[in-house]
Scaffold this motif. Structure first.
Motif, PDB file in Angstrom:
ATOM      1  N   GLY A   1     -20.317 -40.316 -23.823  1.00  0.00           N
ATOM      2  CA  GLY A   1     -18.966 -40.450 -23.311  1.00  0.00           C
ATOM      3  C   GLY A   1     -18.704 -41.891 -22.948  1.00  0.00           C
ATOM      4  N   THR A   2     -17.499 -42.155 -22.468  1.00  0.00           N
ATOM      5  CA  THR A   2     -17.153 -43.508 -22.051  1.00  0.00           C
ATOM      6  C   THR A   2     -17.967 -43.876 -20.812  1.00  0.00           C
ATOM      7  OG1 THR A   2     -15.401 -42.799 -20.554  1.00  0.00           O
ATOM      8  CG2 THR A   2     -14.782 -43.150 -22.888  1.00  0.00           C
ATOM      9  N   GLU A   3     -17.942 -45.134 -20.461  1.00  0.00           N
ATOM     10  CA  GLU A   3     -18.648 -45.588 -19.262  1.00  0.00           C
ATOM     11  C   GLU A   3     -18.120 -44.864 -18.023  1.00  0.00           C
ATOM     12  OE1 GLU A   3     -19.216 -49.720 -16.785  1.00  0.00           O
ATOM     13  OE2 GLU A   3     -19.025 -49.856 -18.964  1.00  0.00           O
ATOM     14  N   PHE A   4     -16.801 -44.692 -17.954  1.00  0.00           N
ATOM     15  CA  PHE A   4     -16.215 -43.988 -16.819  1.00  0.00           C
ATOM     16  C   PHE A   4     -16.666 -42.530 -16.785  1.00  0.00           C
ATOM     17  CE2 PHE A   4     -12.843 -41.538 -14.723  1.00  0.00           C
ATOM     18  CZ  PHE A   4     -12.826 -42.165 -13.486  1.00  0.00           C
ATOM     19  N   GLN A   5     -16.612 -41.843 -17.931  1.00  0.00           N
ATOM     20  CA  GLN A   5     -17.069 -40.451 -17.986  1.00  0.00           C
ATOM     21  C   GLN A   5     -18.518 -40.340 -17.556  1.00  0.00           C
ATOM     22  OE1 GLN A   5     -16.116 -39.722 -22.120  1.00  0.00           O
ATOM     23  NE2 GLN A   5     -14.379 -38.413 -21.579  1.00  0.00           N
ATOM     24  N   GLN A   6     -19.352 -41.233 -18.051  1.00  0.00           N
ATOM     25  CA  GLN A   6     -20.776 -41.212 -17.684  1.00  0.00           C
ATOM     26  C   GLN A   6     -20.939 -41.348 -16.172  1.00  0.00           C
ATOM     27  OE1 GLN A   6     -23.582 -40.933 -19.675  1.00  0.00           O
ATOM     28  NE2 GLN A   6     -22.578 -40.924 -21.662  1.00  0.00           N
ATOM     29  N   GLY A   7     -20.136 -42.230 -15.554  1.00  0.00           N
ATOM     30  CA  GLY A   7     -20.201 -42.397 -14.101  1.00  0.00           C
ATOM     31  C   GLY A   7     -19.796 -41.131 -13.360  1.00  0.00           C
ATOM     32  N   VAL A   8     -18.746 -40.486 -13.834  1.00  0.00           N
ATOM     33  CA  VAL A   8     -18.297 -39.235 -13.223  1.00  0.00           C
ATOM     34  C   VAL A   8     -19.390 -38.177 -13.364  1.00  0.00           C
ATOM     35  CG1 VAL A   8     -16.634 -37.327 -13.389  1.00  0.00           C
ATOM     36  CG2 VAL A   8     -15.835 -39.712 -13.476  1.00  0.00           C
ATOM     37  N   TRP A   9     -19.966 -38.063 -14.549  1.00  0.00           N
ATOM     38  CA  TRP A   9     -20.996 -37.040 -14.770  1.00  0.00           C
ATOM     39  C   TRP A   9     -22.233 -37.299 -13.914  1.00  0.00           C
ATOM     40  CZ3 TRP A   9     -20.230 -37.613 -20.738  1.00  0.00           C
ATOM     41  CH2 TRP A   9     -18.991 -37.063 -21.081  1.00  0.00           C
ATOM     42  N   ARG A  10     -22.585 -38.580 -13.707  1.00  0.00           N
ATOM     43  CA  ARG A  10     -23.703 -38.898 -12.807  1.00  0.00           C
ATOM     44  C   ARG A  10     -23.352 -38.469 -11.383  1.00  0.00           C
ATOM     45  NH1 ARG A  10     -24.105 -43.392 -16.179  1.00  0.00           N
ATOM     46  NH2 ARG A  10     -22.778 -44.642 -14.808  1.00  0.00           N
ATOM     47  N   ALA A  11     -22.101 -38.712 -10.970  1.00  0.00           N
ATOM     48  CA  ALA A  11     -21.664 -38.306  -9.632  1.00  0.00           C
ATOM     49  C   ALA A  11     -21.738 -36.786  -9.465  1.00  0.00           C
ATOM     50  CB  ALA A  11     -20.249 -38.811  -9.357  1.00  0.00           C
ATOM     51  N   LEU A  12     -21.406 -36.044 -10.511  1.00  0.00           N
ATOM     52  CA  LEU A  12     -21.513 -34.581 -10.447  1.00  0.00           C
ATOM     53  C   LEU A  12     -22.949 -34.154 -10.195  1.00  0.00           C
ATOM     54  CD1 LEU A  12     -19.229 -33.489 -13.438  1.00  0.00           C
ATOM     55  CD2 LEU A  12     -18.638 -33.581 -11.008  1.00  0.00           C
ATOM     56  N   ASN A  13     -23.880 -34.838 -10.831  1.00  0.00           N
ATOM     57  CA  ASN A  13     -25.299 -34.502 -10.648  1.00  0.00           C
ATOM     58  C   ASN A  13     -25.809 -34.826  -9.251  1.00  0.00           C
ATOM     59  OD1 ASN A  13     -26.155 -33.234 -13.048  1.00  0.00           O
ATOM     60  ND2 ASN A  13     -26.042 -35.192 -14.108  1.00  0.00           N
ATOM     61  N   GLU A  14     -25.037 -35.587  -8.485  1.00  0.00           N
ATOM     62  CA  GLU A  14     -25.417 -35.904  -7.104  1.00  0.00           C
ATOM     63  C   GLU A  14     -24.937 -34.850  -6.107  1.00  0.00           C
ATOM     64  OE1 GLU A  14     -27.418 -38.493  -6.235  1.00  0.00           O
ATOM     65  OE2 GLU A  14     -27.605 -38.784  -8.410  1.00  0.00           O
ATOM     66  N   ILE A  15     -24.069 -33.945  -6.545  1.00  0.00           N
ATOM     67  CA  ILE A  15     -23.582 -32.903  -5.638  1.00  0.00           C
ATOM     68  C   ILE A  15     -24.723 -31.909  -5.433  1.00  0.00           C
ATOM     69  CG2 ILE A  15     -21.881 -31.086  -5.225  1.00  0.00           C
ATOM     70  CD1 ILE A  15     -20.044 -32.544  -7.243  1.00  0.00           C
ATOM     71  N   PRO A  16     -25.161 -31.723  -4.204  1.00  0.00           N
ATOM     72  CA  PRO A  16     -26.286 -30.820  -3.955  1.00  0.00           C
ATOM     73  C   PRO A  16     -25.966 -29.371  -4.336  1.00  0.00           C
ATOM     74  CG  PRO A  16     -25.847 -32.190  -2.031  1.00  0.00           C
ATOM     75  CD  PRO A  16     -24.699 -32.383  -2.979  1.00  0.00           C
ATOM     76  N   HIS A  17     -26.976 -28.675  -4.751  1.00  0.00           N
ATOM     77  CA  HIS A  17     -26.873 -27.252  -5.063  1.00  0.00           C
ATOM     78  C   HIS A  17     -26.289 -26.511  -3.867  1.00  0.00           C
ATOM     79  CE1 HIS A  17     -28.478 -23.139  -5.282  1.00  0.00           C
ATOM     80  NE2 HIS A  17     -28.264 -23.289  -6.564  1.00  0.00           N
ATOM     81  N   GLY A  18     -25.319 -25.652  -4.121  1.00  0.00           N
ATOM     82  CA  GLY A  18     -24.710 -24.864  -3.054  1.00  0.00           C
ATOM     83  C   GLY A  18     -23.609 -25.594  -2.305  1.00  0.00           C
ATOM     84  N   MET A  19     -23.281 -26.823  -2.707  1.00  0.00           N
ATOM     85  CA  MET A  19     -22.239 -27.607  -2.054  1.00  0.00           C
ATOM     86  C   MET A  19     -21.103 -27.857  -3.046  1.00  0.00           C
ATOM     87  SD  MET A  19     -23.490 -28.245   1.003  1.00  0.00           S
ATOM     88  CE  MET A  19     -22.538 -29.618   1.601  1.00  0.00           C
ATOM     89  N   THR A  20     -19.942 -28.213  -2.512  1.00  0.00           N
ATOM     90  CA  THR A  20     -18.825 -28.601  -3.365  1.00  0.00           C
ATOM     91  C   THR A  20     -18.279 -29.941  -2.887  1.00  0.00           C
ATOM     92  OG1 THR A  20     -17.213 -27.414  -1.994  1.00  0.00           O
ATOM     93  CG2 THR A  20     -18.133 -26.219  -3.890  1.00  0.00           C
ATOM     94  N   HIS A  21     -17.629 -30.640  -3.789  1.00  0.00           N
ATOM     95  CA  HIS A  21     -16.905 -31.876  -3.484  1.00  0.00           C
ATOM     96  C   HIS A  21     -15.527 -31.750  -4.111  1.00  0.00           C
ATOM     97  CE1 HIS A  21     -20.564 -33.445  -1.969  1.00  0.00           C
ATOM     98  NE2 HIS A  21     -20.551 -34.647  -2.515  1.00  0.00           N
ATOM     99  N   SER A  22     -14.582 -32.512  -3.577  1.00  0.00           N
ATOM    100  CA  SER A  22     -13.249 -32.534  -4.161  1.00  0.00           C
ATOM    101  C   SER A  22     -13.180 -33.635  -5.218  1.00  0.00           C
ATOM    102  CB  SER A  22     -12.200 -32.788  -3.076  1.00  0.00           C
ATOM    103  OG  SER A  22     -12.318 -34.113  -2.583  1.00  0.00           O
ATOM    104  N   TYR A  23     -12.144 -33.571  -6.022  1.00  0.00           N
ATOM    105  CA  TYR A  23     -11.922 -34.609  -7.028  1.00  0.00           C
ATOM    106  C   TYR A  23     -11.780 -35.973  -6.353  1.00  0.00           C
ATOM    107  CZ  TYR A  23     -11.117 -30.781 -10.293  1.00  0.00           C
ATOM    108  OH  TYR A  23     -11.263 -29.669 -11.069  1.00  0.00           O
ATOM    109  N   SER A  24     -11.082 -36.000  -5.225  1.00  0.00           N
ATOM    110  CA  SER A  24     -10.898 -37.276  -4.521  1.00  0.00           C
ATOM    111  C   SER A  24     -12.226 -37.789  -3.957  1.00  0.00           C
ATOM    112  CB  SER A  24      -9.834 -37.160  -3.428  1.00  0.00           C
ATOM    113  OG  SER A  24     -10.161 -36.173  -2.498  1.00  0.00           O
TER     114      SER A  24
END
Length: 183
Positions: free
Chosen positions: A90-113
């Motif tokens: 993916g693009t550099e931005f997409q890759q950054g977003v996907w890395r951020a998703l992998n940082e969300i702990p199991h059983g937790m949620t984050h908002s888009y913001s």
């Protein structure tokens, strides 16, 4: 004269724990995992855009087996983290977003913001949503853990019913709920 080894994408349509998936992997790692019943774009078409130098070969048993095992363990509540190699394009931005998703702990949620803020791009909330929607590896890259700012379930490429099931499954496994549906 040495011949160049042909690059392959091994793929299959499989049933894992009551759900149907399309998954694909290159020799570098998992590159595609989607719920079959909600997949709008054929994976071969997607693959030709992302992996133009690869040929597709159907293969449910050999190359895909390690991926199937970990995904099934997750869906049965036996795994909270994946150790699968990934081949994300993916693009550099997409890759950054996907890395951020992998940082969300199991059983937790984050908002888009919150994801946008983690990337130091607080005004890029819509772009974050677009990048999340382009995530080719559902579940393993846990875009199901992203919710609206008010906690509401929002769009999910695998369908909101599946998103809800995944979140309930994670709550069940972390002990936050007394039970949850099995996929």
């Amino acid at each position: 004269m040495q011949t160049e080894r042909k690059k392959l994408i091994h793929w299959g349509m499989v049933r894992i724990s009551e759900s149907h998936f399309i998954l694909a992997a290159t020799d570098r790692g998992l590159c595609y995992l989607q719920f079959h019943e909600s997949d709008a774009e054929p994976p071969v078409h997607w693959g030709h855009k992302q992996f133009p130098e690869h040929s597709w070969v159907e293969d449910k048993e050999d190359v895909l087996q390690p991926y199937l095992v970990q995904i099934e363990e997750y869906l049965r509540g036996l795994r909270t983290e994946f150790t699968l190699p990934l081949d994300l394009r993916g693009t550099e931005f997409q890759q950054g977003v996907w890395r951020a998703l992998n940082e969300i702990p199991h059983g937790m949620t984050h908002s888009y913001s919150e994801i946008a803020q983690a990337l130091n791009k607080p005004s890029a909330v819509r772009a974050v949503g677009t990048a999340i929607g382009a995530n080719p590896i559902l579940i393993v890259v846990p875009c199901h853990r992203v919710v609206g700012k008010n906690g509401a379930l929002t769009g999910y490429r695998g369908g909101l019913v599946n998103k809800e099931k995944l979140l309930e499954l994670e709550e069940f496994r972390t002990g936050k709920a007394s039970g949850g549906p099995r996929m």
